[in-house]
Design a protein around this motif. Structure first.
Motif, PDB file in Angstrom:
ATOM      1  N   SER A  12       0.802  -1.221   0.000  1.00 56.48           N
ATOM      2  CA  SER A  12       0.000   0.000   0.000  1.00 56.48           C
ATOM      3  C   SER A  12       0.835   1.271   0.000  1.00 56.48           C
ATOM      4  O   SER A  12       0.331   2.341  -0.338  1.00 56.48           O
ATOM      5  CB  SER A  12      -0.955   0.025   1.201  1.00 56.48           C
ATOM      6  OG  SER A  12      -1.977  -0.925   1.003  1.00 56.48           O
ATOM      7  N   GLU A  15       1.643   2.757  -5.159  1.00 61.15           N
ATOM      8  CA  GLU A  15       0.424   2.574  -5.948  1.00 61.15           C
ATOM      9  C   GLU A  15       0.790   2.588  -7.426  1.00 61.15           C
ATOM     10  O   GLU A  15       0.473   3.521  -8.150  1.00 61.15           O
ATOM     11  CB  GLU A  15      -0.605   3.658  -5.626  1.00 61.15           C
ATOM     12  CG  GLU A  15      -1.249   3.495  -4.272  1.00 61.15           C
ATOM     13  CD  GLU A  15      -2.531   4.300  -4.134  1.00 61.15           C
ATOM     14  OE1 GLU A  15      -2.768   5.244  -4.912  1.00 61.15           O
ATOM     15  OE2 GLU A  15      -3.306   3.960  -3.236  1.00 61.15           O
ATOM     16  N   PRO A  55      -5.973   1.692  -4.668  1.00 63.92           N
ATOM     17  CA  PRO A  55      -7.054   2.026  -3.740  1.00 63.92           C
ATOM     18  C   PRO A  55      -7.415   3.512  -3.705  1.00 63.92           C
ATOM     19  O   PRO A  55      -8.559   3.852  -3.452  1.00 63.92           O
ATOM     20  CB  PRO A  55      -6.513   1.585  -2.374  1.00 63.92           C
ATOM     21  CG  PRO A  55      -5.484   0.569  -2.679  1.00 63.92           C
ATOM     22  CD  PRO A  55      -4.891   0.959  -4.004  1.00 63.92           C
ATOM     23  N   SER A  56      -6.466   4.387  -3.961  1.00 58.87           N
ATOM     24  CA  SER A  56      -6.767   5.820  -3.915  1.00 58.87           C
ATOM     25  C   SER A  56      -7.808   6.213  -4.961  1.00 58.87           C
ATOM     26  O   SER A  56      -8.440   7.266  -4.844  1.00 58.87           O
ATOM     27  CB  SER A  56      -5.493   6.644  -4.108  1.00 58.87           C
ATOM     28  OG  SER A  56      -4.921   6.373  -5.375  1.00 58.87           O
ATOM     29  N   SER A  57      -8.034   5.371  -5.961  1.00 55.34           N
ATOM     30  CA  SER A  57      -9.033   5.671  -6.988  1.00 55.34           C
ATOM     31  C   SER A  57     -10.418   5.133  -6.617  1.00 55.34           C
ATOM     32  O   SER A  57     -11.391   5.394  -7.320  1.00 55.34           O
ATOM     33  CB  SER A  57      -8.603   5.080  -8.330  1.00 55.34           C
ATOM     34  OG  SER A  57      -8.664   3.664  -8.282  1.00 55.34           O
ATOM     35  N   GLY A  73     -12.136   6.828  -1.676  1.00 55.76           N
ATOM     36  CA  GLY A  73     -11.141   5.988  -1.014  1.00 55.76           C
ATOM     37  C   GLY A  73     -11.655   4.595  -0.726  1.00 55.76           C
ATOM     38  O   GLY A  73     -12.851   4.310  -0.843  1.00 55.76           O
ATOM     39  N   GLU A  77      -8.277   0.478   5.397  1.00 62.54           N
ATOM     40  CA  GLU A  77      -6.870   0.800   5.195  1.00 62.54           C
ATOM     41  C   GLU A  77      -6.086  -0.441   5.574  1.00 62.54           C
ATOM     42  O   GLU A  77      -6.356  -1.069   6.582  1.00 62.54           O
ATOM     43  CB  GLU A  77      -6.466   1.986   6.069  1.00 62.54           C
ATOM     44  CG  GLU A  77      -7.113   3.275   5.608  1.00 62.54           C
ATOM     45  CD  GLU A  77      -6.613   4.487   6.372  1.00 62.54           C
ATOM     46  OE1 GLU A  77      -5.522   4.419   6.967  1.00 62.54           O
ATOM     47  OE2 GLU A  77      -7.333   5.487   6.360  1.00 62.54           O
ATOM     48  N   TYR A  81      -2.886  -4.278  -0.800  1.00 62.33           N
ATOM     49  CA  TYR A  81      -4.162  -4.236  -1.495  1.00 62.33           C
ATOM     50  C   TYR A  81      -4.127  -5.148  -2.705  1.00 62.33           C
ATOM     51  O   TYR A  81      -3.064  -5.563  -3.158  1.00 62.33           O
ATOM     52  CB  TYR A  81      -4.533  -2.801  -1.894  1.00 62.33           C
ATOM     53  CG  TYR A  81      -3.638  -2.202  -2.963  1.00 62.33           C
ATOM     54  CD1 TYR A  81      -3.973  -2.289  -4.311  1.00 62.33           C
ATOM     55  CD2 TYR A  81      -2.456  -1.547  -2.633  1.00 62.33           C
ATOM     56  CE1 TYR A  81      -3.160  -1.744  -5.293  1.00 62.33           C
ATOM     57  CE2 TYR A  81      -1.639  -0.993  -3.601  1.00 62.33           C
ATOM     58  CZ  TYR A  81      -1.993  -1.103  -4.930  1.00 62.33           C
ATOM     59  OH  TYR A  81      -1.187  -0.570  -5.895  1.00 62.33           O
TER      60      TYR A  81
END
Length: 122
Positions: A12, A15, A55-57, A73, A77, A81
């Motif tokens: 994580s 990315e 994951p930020s997308s 998000g 967390e 991922y």
């Protein structure tokens, strides 16, 4: 025959996407993934596969109350991922593990293997 998810975990803290990868690393990764994909297809084990954006997308949707919320998000967390996956259909777990071993060697990383649940008998 059982379907299995062969998942590719990513750290994580990073990315990576195809757009941000070093071109030589991307070419090597695509070649390795393509080779595994060809083997899976020729064996008849391939169902489908995909690579996921980081994951930020993600957007998490919750419509369990009167109103719906959409939160930018991931819903959790975590230190790792799901970056990509293959769904295969094979006779048993040992065969799925053999495919995961090939994929791990080709990609130079870990592969997690999980069986899909069967629907309960009526």
């Amino acid at each position: 025959m059982t379907q299995y998810l062969l998942s590719v975990p990513h750290d994580s803290a990073e990315e990576p996407t195809m757009a941000t990868m070093d071109p030589a690393e991307l070419e090597a990764a695509l070649a390795a993934t393509g080779a595994i994909l060809e083997e899976l297809m020729s064996s008849g084990a391939f169902v489908f596969a995909g690579g996921l954006m980081p994951p930020s997308s993600a957007v998490t949707v919750e419509a369990t109350e009167a109103s719906t919320t959409r939160t930018p998000g991931p819903f959790v967390e975590a230190p790792e991922y799901l970056g990509g996956f293959w769904v295969i259909q094979v006779a048993d777990q040992e065969t799925a593990l053999d495919w995961a071993e090939r994929a791990s060697r080709a990609l130079g990383g870990r592969i997690e293997v999980r069986a899909f649940q069967d629907a309960p008998s009526a």
